[in-house]
Scaffold this motif. Structure first.
Motif, short mmCIF file in Angstrom:
data_model
loop_
_atom_site.label_atom_id
_atom_site.label_comp_id
_atom_site.label_asym_id
_atom_site.label_seq_id
_atom_site.Cartn_x
_atom_site.Cartn_y
_atom_site.Cartn_z
N ASP A 110 0.87 -1.17 0.00
CA ASP A 110 0.00 0.00 0.00
C ASP A 110 0.91 1.22 0.00
OD1 ASP A 110 -2.30 1.51 -0.09
OD2 ASP A 110 -3.05 0.89 1.87
N ALA A 111 0.54 2.21 -0.77
CA ALA A 111 1.30 3.46 -0.85
C ALA A 111 0.30 4.59 -0.97
CB ALA A 111 2.22 3.45 -2.05
N GLY A 112 0.56 5.68 -0.26
CA GLY A 112 -0.38 6.78 -0.36
C GLY A 112 0.07 8.04 0.35
N VAL A 113 -0.84 9.00 0.34
CA VAL A 113 -0.63 10.29 0.99
C VAL A 113 -1.67 10.41 2.09
CG1 VAL A 113 -0.52 12.78 0.68
CG2 VAL A 113 0.21 11.26 -1.17
N VAL A 114 -1.21 10.65 3.32
CA VAL A 114 -2.10 10.78 4.47
C VAL A 114 -2.07 12.22 4.94
CG1 VAL A 114 -2.54 10.01 6.85
CG2 VAL A 114 -1.62 8.39 5.16
N ALA A 115 -3.23 12.82 5.11
CA ALA A 115 -3.32 14.18 5.63
C ALA A 115 -3.09 14.15 7.14
CB ALA A 115 -4.68 14.78 5.32
N THR A 116 -2.17 14.99 7.62
CA THR A 116 -1.93 15.10 9.06
C THR A 116 -2.00 16.57 9.45
OG1 THR A 116 0.48 15.48 9.02
CG2 THR A 116 -0.26 13.18 8.85
N ALA A 117 -2.03 16.82 10.74
CA ALA A 117 -2.06 18.21 11.23
C ALA A 117 -0.82 18.98 10.80
CB ALA A 117 -2.19 18.21 12.75
N SER A 118 0.27 18.26 10.55
CA SER A 118 1.52 18.89 10.12
C SER A 118 1.68 18.96 8.61
CB SER A 118 2.71 18.11 10.70
OG SER A 118 2.63 18.03 12.10
#
Length: 72
Positions: A36-44
């Motif tokens: 699995d590969a992806g972009v995760v939205a975080t507070a930073s």
């Protein structure tokens, strides 16, 4: 990003993320390989996470990927 955001196999990177966390990812399955590969939205800001496994059972690989997603 929009296409990756529509992924329906969400038992890996997104599985242990807080409800409502934006994630755009792509899974991959071949005999003996679960990814699995992806972009995760975080507070930073956005974080890129890529996990490639080899030789694990499906359940072990999926659990490992989900745990790494949660660490994000």
């Amino acid at each position: 990003m929009a296409r990756l955001g529509r992924q329906h196999v969400n038992n890996r990177l997104p599985a242990r993320l807080p409800k409502g966390t934006a994630v755009a990812h792509k899974t991959g399955d071949l005999v003996g390989f679960i990814h699995d590969a992806g972009v995760v939205a975080t507070a930073s800001g956005p974080r890129v996470v890529v996990v490639l496994t080899s030789g694990a059972t499906l359940d072990a690989a999926v659990d490992f990927i989900a745990r790494l997603g949660a660490l994000t």
